[in-house]
Design a protein around this motif. Sequence first.
Motif, mmCIF file in Angstrom:
data_model
loop_
_atom_site.group_PDB
_atom_site.id
_atom_site.type_symbol
_atom_site.label_atom_id
_atom_site.label_comp_id
_atom_site.label_asym_id
_atom_site.label_seq_id
_atom_site.Cartn_x
_atom_site.Cartn_y
_atom_site.Cartn_z
ATOM 1 N N GLU A 251 0.867 -1.190 0.000
ATOM 2 C CA GLU A 251 0.000 0.000 0.000
ATOM 3 C C GLU A 251 0.894 1.228 0.000
ATOM 4 O O GLU A 251 1.748 1.380 0.869
ATOM 5 C CB GLU A 251 -0.891 -0.054 1.248
ATOM 6 C CG GLU A 251 -1.641 1.210 1.587
ATOM 7 C CD GLU A 251 -2.630 1.650 0.514
ATOM 8 O OE1 GLU A 251 -2.252 2.511 -0.293
ATOM 9 O OE2 GLU A 251 -3.759 1.125 0.493
ATOM 10 N N ASP A 252 0.699 2.111 -0.994
ATOM 11 C CA ASP A 252 1.578 3.286 -1.100
ATOM 12 C C ASP A 252 1.096 4.454 -0.254
ATOM 13 O O ASP A 252 1.860 5.370 0.030
ATOM 14 C CB ASP A 252 1.712 3.729 -2.562
ATOM 15 C CG ASP A 252 0.372 4.063 -3.185
ATOM 16 O OD1 ASP A 252 -0.569 3.255 -3.031
ATOM 17 O OD2 ASP A 252 0.251 5.123 -3.816
ATOM 18 N N ASP B 245 -2.899 -3.183 -2.711
ATOM 19 C CA ASP B 245 -3.589 -2.033 -3.276
ATOM 20 C C ASP B 245 -3.495 -2.176 -4.797
ATOM 21 O O ASP B 245 -2.528 -2.737 -5.307
ATOM 22 C CB ASP B 245 -2.866 -0.756 -2.793
ATOM 23 C CG ASP B 245 -3.593 0.512 -3.201
ATOM 24 O OD1 ASP B 245 -4.823 0.460 -3.405
ATOM 25 O OD2 ASP B 245 -2.915 1.547 -3.296
ATOM 26 N N MET C 294 -3.790 0.536 -7.239
ATOM 27 C CA MET C 294 -3.024 1.637 -7.816
ATOM 28 C C MET C 294 -1.765 1.878 -6.997
ATOM 29 O O MET C 294 -1.824 2.377 -5.867
ATOM 30 C CB MET C 294 -3.874 2.910 -7.831
ATOM 31 C CG MET C 294 -5.115 2.767 -8.697
ATOM 32 S SD MET C 294 -4.743 1.998 -10.275
ATOM 33 C CE MET C 294 -5.708 3.007 -11.340
ATOM 34 N N LEU C 295 -0.627 1.507 -7.565
ATOM 35 C CA LEU C 295 0.653 1.623 -6.862
ATOM 36 C C LEU C 295 1.685 2.228 -7.799
ATOM 37 O O LEU C 295 1.617 2.002 -9.006
ATOM 38 C CB LEU C 295 1.146 0.234 -6.451
ATOM 39 C CG LEU C 295 0.368 -0.510 -5.372
ATOM 40 C CD1 LEU C 295 0.746 -1.984 -5.388
ATOM 41 C CD2 LEU C 295 0.646 0.085 -4.000
#
Length: 224
Positions: free
Chosen positions: A7-8, A51, A53-54
């Motif tokens: 997770e960014d 996640d 979108m990374l």
Amino acid sequence: MKILVVEDEPKTGEYLRQGLMEAGFVVDLARDGADGQHIALTQAYDLAILDVMLPGMNGWEILRGIRQAGKDMPVMFLTAKDDVDHRVRGLELGADDYLVKPFAFSELLARVRTLLRRGTKVKEAESLRAADLELDLLRRRVTRAGHKIDLTAKEFALLELLLRRQGEVLPRSLIASQVWDMNFDSDTNVIEVAVRRLRAKVDDAFEAKLIRTVRGMGYVLEAP
Ligand code: CA
């Protein structure tokens, strides 16, 4: 049980890491896609939470790499987009579950446990016991020494948690997140009040006390 979280978004990542650790898991947190895939492929995990979108590499690409490497750990996707296409794509690629942000931590935890159970194929117990106290999970009934005890839904959930983790001192933050879905350091006495009521019902009429307060730490249920 070891979980990889990729997770960014720092706040979400930290929230997940802390919550899962408090729930008793060992957690590794990666903040970008390339790192996440590298860790996923070089270490052993019971579950990965990705996640979508990374930076660098998205969650789908990580999953593809995991499956291509022959790893069959359950994978759950997190995404801010409740786009049907995202969901379908993730499941097509071999994801096991999908959670849309924002989500309640209690829901994430319930799904994590379900996925892990599916993975280990351990049969869920039908009742939980400590000394002469019994909690029947199917009929949602509690008895002590054969006497029926009426509990509210929250009291039942609290007792279930204490019984599942009996012998373990459970911090208030863990109880708050699992039973009330509240913030970890929520400044209310709702837990103290609930524990007091639960004790009155479960322990007061009996000589052997099962629920104890551990000063400055939390609560523990154990047979004396
Ligand atoms: Ca993201």
